[in-house]
Design a protein around this motif. Structure first.
Motif, PDB file in Angstrom:
ATOM      1  N   ALA A   1       0.618  -1.607  -0.197  1.00  0.00           N
ATOM      2  CA  ALA A   1       0.012  -0.274  -0.150  1.00  0.00           C
ATOM      3  C   ALA A   1       0.704   1.255  -0.079  1.00  0.00           C
ATOM      4  O   ALA A   1       0.903   2.462  -0.557  1.00  0.00           O
ATOM      5  N   GLY A   2       1.799   1.636   0.787  1.00  0.00           N
ATOM      6  CA  GLY A   2       2.963   2.143   0.884  1.00  0.00           C
ATOM      7  C   GLY A   2       1.940   3.669   2.244  1.00  0.00           C
ATOM      8  O   GLY A   2       1.402   3.445   2.261  1.00  0.00           O
ATOM      9  N   PRO A   3       3.232   4.316   1.806  1.00  0.00           N
ATOM     10  CA  PRO A   3       2.796   5.658   2.608  1.00  0.00           C
ATOM     11  C   PRO A   3       0.983   6.937   2.628  1.00  0.00           C
ATOM     12  O   PRO A   3       1.297   7.078   3.549  1.00  0.00           O
ATOM     13  N   ASP A   4       0.835   6.492   1.589  1.00  0.00           N
ATOM     14  CA  ASP A   4      -0.051   7.340   1.121  1.00  0.00           C
ATOM     15  C   ASP A   4      -1.381   6.836   1.655  1.00  0.00           C
ATOM     16  O   ASP A   4      -2.139   7.464   0.562  1.00  0.00           O
ATOM     17  N   VAL A   5      -1.590   5.063   1.688  1.00  0.00           N
ATOM     18  CA  VAL A   5      -2.697   4.969   1.974  1.00  0.00           C
ATOM     19  C   VAL A   5      -3.069   4.562   3.405  1.00  0.00           C
ATOM     20  O   VAL A   5      -1.784   3.721   3.703  1.00  0.00           O
ATOM     21  N   LEU A   6      -4.009   4.852   4.154  1.00  0.00           N
ATOM     22  CA  LEU A   6      -4.560   3.977   5.214  1.00  0.00           C
ATOM     23  C   LEU A   6      -4.764   3.132   5.191  1.00  0.00           C
ATOM     24  O   LEU A   6      -6.111   2.698   4.935  1.00  0.00           O
ATOM     25  N   LEU A   7      -4.882   1.959   6.376  1.00  0.00           N
ATOM     26  CA  LEU A   7      -5.550   0.463   6.212  1.00  0.00           C
ATOM     27  C   LEU A   7      -5.735   0.096   7.419  1.00  0.00           C
ATOM     28  O   LEU A   7      -5.200   0.350   8.171  1.00  0.00           O
ATOM     29  N   LEU A   8      -7.407   0.181   7.018  1.00  0.00           N
ATOM     30  CA  LEU A   8      -7.768   0.168   8.996  1.00  0.00           C
ATOM     31  C   LEU A   8      -7.814  -1.191   9.094  1.00  0.00           C
ATOM     32  O   LEU A   8      -9.335  -1.772   8.323  1.00  0.00           O
ATOM     33  N   ASN A   9      -7.348  -2.455   9.786  1.00  0.00           N
ATOM     34  CA  ASN A   9      -7.388  -3.645  10.797  1.00  0.00           C
ATOM     35  C   ASN A   9      -8.633  -3.792  10.651  1.00  0.00           C
ATOM     36  O   ASN A   9      -8.625  -4.152  12.324  1.00  0.00           O
ATOM     37  N   ALA A  10      -9.563  -4.704  10.284  1.00  0.00           N
ATOM     38  CA  ALA A  10     -11.347  -5.171  10.824  1.00  0.00           C
ATOM     39  C   ALA A  10     -11.111  -6.454  11.882  1.00  0.00           C
ATOM     40  O   ALA A  10     -12.093  -7.181  10.792  1.00  0.00           O
ATOM     41  N   GLY A  11      -9.265  -7.163  11.469  1.00  0.00           N
ATOM     42  CA  GLY A  11     -10.021  -9.014  11.015  1.00  0.00           C
ATOM     43  C   GLY A  11      -8.646  -9.400  11.572  1.00  0.00           C
ATOM     44  O   GLY A  11      -8.901  -9.902  12.486  1.00  0.00           O
ATOM     45  N   ALA A  12      -7.503  -8.685  11.767  1.00  0.00           N
ATOM     46  CA  ALA A  12      -6.234  -9.912  11.889  1.00  0.00           C
ATOM     47  C   ALA A  12      -6.173  -9.534  13.851  1.00  0.00           C
ATOM     48  O   ALA A  12      -6.139  -8.424  13.743  1.00  0.00           O
ATOM     49  N   ARG A  13      -5.786 -10.846  14.604  1.00  0.00           N
ATOM     50  CA  ARG A  13      -5.843 -10.252  15.664  1.00  0.00           C
ATOM     51  C   ARG A  13      -4.122 -10.828  15.730  1.00  0.00           C
ATOM     52  O   ARG A  13      -3.922 -10.825  17.102  1.00  0.00           O
ATOM     53  N   ASP A  14      -4.318 -10.377  15.389  1.00  0.00           N
ATOM     54  CA  ASP A  14      -1.903 -11.037  15.384  1.00  0.00           C
ATOM     55  C   ASP A  14      -1.215  -9.839  16.065  1.00  0.00           C
ATOM     56  O   ASP A  14      -1.602  -8.462  15.975  1.00  0.00           O
TER      57      ASP A  14
END
Length: 395
Positions: free
Chosen positions: A117-130
């Motif tokens: 994704a790189g620094p220009d995208v913000l991902l919101l984790n709605a699944g992984a619990r690691d």
């Protein structure tokens, strides 16, 4: 001349009022990475086709309601792909101008997406619990709305200690995710003073779990499997793979309660939760989706509302501004759990209470009374600032 100037000024002001302001556009997406897995033990647990998407739709509706007053337009796109199509799906979303992307995926898939994704995208984790994604392997472009494994295990052990049930029989599965969950229960027990008196591994040998004779086989196997254990108060099951845990209640050799992956379960959300306005919230979701809200739906709703709140309060919609405001001391989010939710600035984890449910009612909510913290009792669940190995957030 003065009258003419006044008339022209009035005309200009009227034209400014008449011309509509350009609405700010907020483009958000939900990307669900589907794994190939076997059927669940109970057909009631089969995931719906719109899992996670329905919650995001409700969150987007809430954002659009607020946006109508702030001249902000919210656009939502949902997409489900197989794991081998995840990279291409991310590239396509980026090309379409989606810089705010909620991801429902396993930890390895989320990690790979964050690197792409790189620094220009913000991902919101709605699944992984690691746990590692909130610790040494954290990513600056990922915020976590899903609780971590340690938040869930801490919530259970706190309740058991409050009940004065400190002696634990830990039964974990043979899959890698089961092992990770078991390790978190070990750490939680040490953290709060519980004792794991014995551990046993339930090995997944395959075979049909939903056959006419399945319950007969389990009814014979589980009592023998749990026989002759050290004296214990409660069984904790670490079974993320969903192989054996639901069979433990009523089948163990000793009459003991079960917690963890069956019995008393720690969840981010449950359809039976009714406190703090949750009943009305549940009804709105049920009207929209025609079913009960699941954890993934609640977590995608949270992700949409994080975006909406950050945009509303900061007046900016780019990923960097949304991230900066979400991590700031000014951010807070009402989420039907009795208190405002905020982000941990050291690893991007959303602080939140954890519901403990037996599948019918909310039995309790952690953190439990008496577990204090210098900043927030919510920080008694999961990795605290002095313990973090995450450096992407300045920790």
């Amino acid at each position: 001349m003065s009258n003419l100037r006044l008339a022209l000024a009035a005309f200009g002001a009227a034209m400014l009022v008449a011309l509509p302001l350009r609405a700010m556009e907020v483009k958000a997406a939900v990307l669900r990475i589907d794994r190939v897995v076997g059927p669940p033990i109970s057909r009631l647990d089969a995931p719906p086709a719109d899992l996670g998407f329905a919650g995001a739709m409700l969150g987007n509706e809430d954002n659009r309601t607020t946006g109508a007053f702030t001249d902000t337009d919210y656009t939502l796109k949902t997409q489900a792909v197989a794991s081998d199509k995840a990279a291409a799906a991310l590239a396509s979303l980026k090309a379409e101008g989606f810089g705010l992307i909620t991801v429902i995926a396993e930890g390895d898939a989320l990690k790979a997406l964050s690197d792409r994704a790189g620094p220009d995208v913000l991902l919101l984790n709605a699944g992984a619990r690691d746990e590692t994604l909130r610790d040494a392997d954290c990513r600056a472009n990922v915020l976590h709305v899903s609780p971590s494994r340690s938040m869930l295990s801490d919530s259970v052990i706190q309740f058991l200690m409050w009940k004065k049930w400190p002696r634990i029989l830990l039964i974990h599965g043979s899959h890698s995710e089961d092992q990770l969950l078991a390790e978190n229960y070990r750490k939680s027990a040490a953290k709060f003073g519980a004792t794991i008196v014995e551990e046993r591994e339930f090995v997944d040998t395959g075979g049909a779990r939903r056959t006419d004779t399945g319950h007969v086989m389990v009814q014979k196997q589980i009592p023998v499997f749990t026989q002759d254990a050290e004296d214990y108060d409660v069984t904790i099951a670490a079974d993320e793979a969903g192989v054996f845990a639901p069979y433990l209640p009523y089948h163990s050799w000793e009459p003991r309660p079960v917690a963890g992956s069956a019995g008393l379960r720690p969840v981010s959300w449950h359809a039976a939760h009714e406190a703090w306005g949750a009943t009305q919230f549940q009804r709105r979701f049920e009207k929209l989706a025609g079913r009960s809200m699941r954890e993934e739906d609640y977590q995608t709703w949270l992700a949409m509302r994080v975006i909406g709140e950050a945009v509303t309060q900061s007046g900016k919609a780019d990923p960097a501004s949304v991230r900066a405001y979400a991590l700031s001391p000014d951010f807070e989010l009402a989420a039907f759990k009795g208190q405002k939710l905020t982000f941990r600035p050291w690893n991007g984890q959303l602080r939140q209470p954890v519901l403990l449910t037996d599948g019918r009612v909310t039995v309790s909510i952690s953190p439990q009374d008496g577990y204090l913290h210098q900043h927030s009792p919510l920080d008694t669940l999961g990795i605290d600032a002095p313990e973090t190995a995450c450096h992407a957030f300045g920790g």
